[in-house]
Scaffold this active site. Structure first.
Site, PDB file in Angstrom:
ATOM      1  N   GLU A 273       0.827  -1.224   0.000  1.00 19.26           N
ATOM      2  CA  GLU A 273       0.000   0.000   0.000  1.00 19.26           C
ATOM      3  C   GLU A 273       0.850   1.258   0.000  1.00 19.26           C
ATOM      4  OE1 GLU A 273      -2.976   0.290   3.108  1.00 19.26           O
ATOM      5  OE2 GLU A 273      -4.429  -0.761   1.883  1.00 19.26           O
ATOM      6  N   HIS A 294       9.808 -26.222   0.424  1.00 19.21           N
ATOM      7  CA  HIS A 294       9.265 -27.405  -0.245  1.00 19.21           C
ATOM      8  C   HIS A 294       8.074 -27.072  -1.128  1.00 19.21           C
ATOM      9  CE1 HIS A 294      12.007 -29.919   1.987  1.00 19.21           C
ATOM     10  NE2 HIS A 294      11.808 -29.058   2.969  1.00 19.21           N
ATOM     11  N   LYS A 405     -13.644   0.518  -2.103  1.00 16.70           N
ATOM     12  CA  LYS A 405     -14.416   0.759  -0.869  1.00 16.70           C
ATOM     13  C   LYS A 405     -15.714   1.488  -1.209  1.00 16.70           C
ATOM     14  CE  LYS A 405     -11.739   1.295   3.385  1.00 16.70           C
ATOM     15  NZ  LYS A 405     -11.170   2.216   4.354  1.00 16.70           N
TER      16      LYS A 405
END
Ligand SMILES: O=P(O)(O)OC[C@H]1O[C@H](O)[C@H](O)[C@@H](O)[C@@H]1O
Length: 433
Positions: A273, A294, A405
């Site tokens: 951000e 792995h 938003k």
């Protein structure tokens, strides 16, 4: 925190750096440092976060927590910067606590319900955290939690702390119900607020030493200096930036302790951000040692040369011996412990990346405790602020997040319809079964 940037140098790595190029970059670091110090001295938005070790008042946190000090669990209702700092601290130090820290950030209904059903609500406290006081996920989860308390016959007003910014709707709510409240300090963006009340309420309730967290951060603040060769935080920020300029657009954060897994999540928000703007920035990737050796190491060592790998060494840990066995192939484990195996894997992985010319950097803690953790969080924030200066972006805003938003609110009928219409009008190309 110490930092070793040796494996980022060109002798072993490509796209690596040379000592000369770092020395040239150091002139920009000196200028950036002056800007940062000026911003801190003038308490400018964002830069103020680097003053938190001196500004945060642990007594205010303690008195807000006091009424619920005996809680068996604390639900922190918050998201992004309002949850990840606190979660990093309580997850890293969880072994030392009898109080369970629960974070309701996501609004996945099944998960939220399962958390509320398993907790004994009369023994649970709530901390609702939102700098703006308007984040839909946080407010929705808070309303759901409140209702669950009411349905269980528990007076939520006796068990709730509010942590929010000055002119926030949550502040009105805390006044209306006379709830203990704490401030998200002015000038401190959420993702830089771990060392304020935002990050410390859960730590205090879970019995951790919040003064030591601030002292560790203050010690790191003392190391800020006009040269990357004198300041571990700047060494990291400058190296990450410089490697990005050479093609390492991905920064894989790889702590070698289960307890630091959330730290990689916190770092991802900080880095993404803060730096991801104006078509610039470095993509953080979350990983965990040894588990991801792995699963992802193949890519890190032999895939595209577009990565910096950041190792975090947790330092001293409690150890556990590996029992001996008469199976011949396993004899080499006979004198080892889980700790020495982890350390050997850490060093082997670092060396294997270096040998393949893949740049990596090591962040070193002495151990995972409050002091070291406070230092690590502060150092990463300072590294990020420095990187922001070098990129020339506005580190402390996140305008791109706001669009979604507003669109969400619009879709739910809460205004701002222009964005909602854009969502509704999206091009569809569905392939159905
Ligand atoms: O603390 P709040 O105002 O509720 O914000 C919570 C989060 O919301 C948004 O997603 C922002 O992009 C984040 O930076 C912030 O941390």
């Amino acid at each position: 925190m110490n930092v070793d940037i040796g494996n980022a140098l060109a002798s072993v790595a490509s796209p690596g750096l040379s000592r000369d190029s770092l020395e040239r970059l150091d002139e920009q670091v000196a200028v950036a440092h002056e800007r940062i110090e000026r911003g801190m001295a003038n308490e400018e938005h964002g830069y103020e976060a680097l003053n938190l070790p001196e500004r945060t008042d642990p007594d205010a946190v303690r008195s807000a927590v006091e009424p619920v000090a005996d809680a068996e669990a604390l639900i922190t209702v918050g998201i992004g910067g309002s949850a990840l700092g606190a979660a990093t601290i309580t997850d890293a130090l969880a072994d030392e606590s009898d109080t369970e820290a629960v974070y309701l950030d996501n609004v996945d209904p099944e998960w939220v319900s399962s958390q509320l059903e398993r907790l004994s609500l009369e023994e649970t406290a709530i901390n609702v955290v939102s700098r703006s006081g308007t984040t839909a996920e946080t407010l929705a989860n808070f309303l759901v939690v409140r209702e669950a308390f009411e349905e269980a016959g528990v007076d939520w007003t006796e068990r709730t702390i509010v942590t929010t910014g000055e002119s926030s709707p949550l502040r009105d709510l805390s006044e209306r119900h006379d709830l203990p409240s704490l401030s998200v300090p002015d000038g401190v963006p959420g993702r830089f607020s771990a060392l304020s009340a935002v990050g410390l309420v859960a730590a205090e309730l879970c019995g951790h030493d919040i003064e030591a967290l601030l002292e560790g951060a203050a010690a790191e603040r003392e190391t800020l200096a006009g040269s990357l060769f004198d300041c571990p935080a700047y060494a990291y920020g400058a190296t990450a930036y410089a490697l990005d300029q050479r093609g390492a657009g991905i920064n894989a954060m790889l702590p070698y302790a289960e307890s630091l897994e959330t730290f990689a999540e916190w770092f991802a928000q900080l880095w993404a951000e803060s730096l991801g703007k104006d078509d610039l920035g470095q993509t953080p990737a979350r990983a965990l040692g040894v588990t991801d050796q792995h699963s992802q190491l193949q890519l890190y060592r032999a895939g595209p040369r577009d990565k910096l790998v950041t190792f975090v060494s947790p330092g001293e840990t409690d150890d556990r011996p590996i029992p001996t066995t008469d199976v011949e192939d396993l004899a080499y484990l006979g004198d080892a412990s889980l700790g020495s195996l982890l350390e050997a894997e850490f060093e082997a992985t670092e060396a294997s990346l270096a040998a393949a010319g893949r740049p990596n950097v090591r962040l070193e803690l002495e151990r995972v405790d409050e002091y070291e953790l406070g230092g690590l969080l502060y150092a990463m924030e300072a590294a990020c602020v420095l990187a922001g200066e070098l990129y020339g972006v506005n580190t402390f805003e996140q305008p791109a997040v706001e669009w979604a938003k507003k669109a969400t609110r619009g879709l739910l009928g809460g205004g701002e319809f222009a964005e909602a219409e854009a969502v509704a009008e999206k091009t569809e190309l569905r392939v159905e079964r």
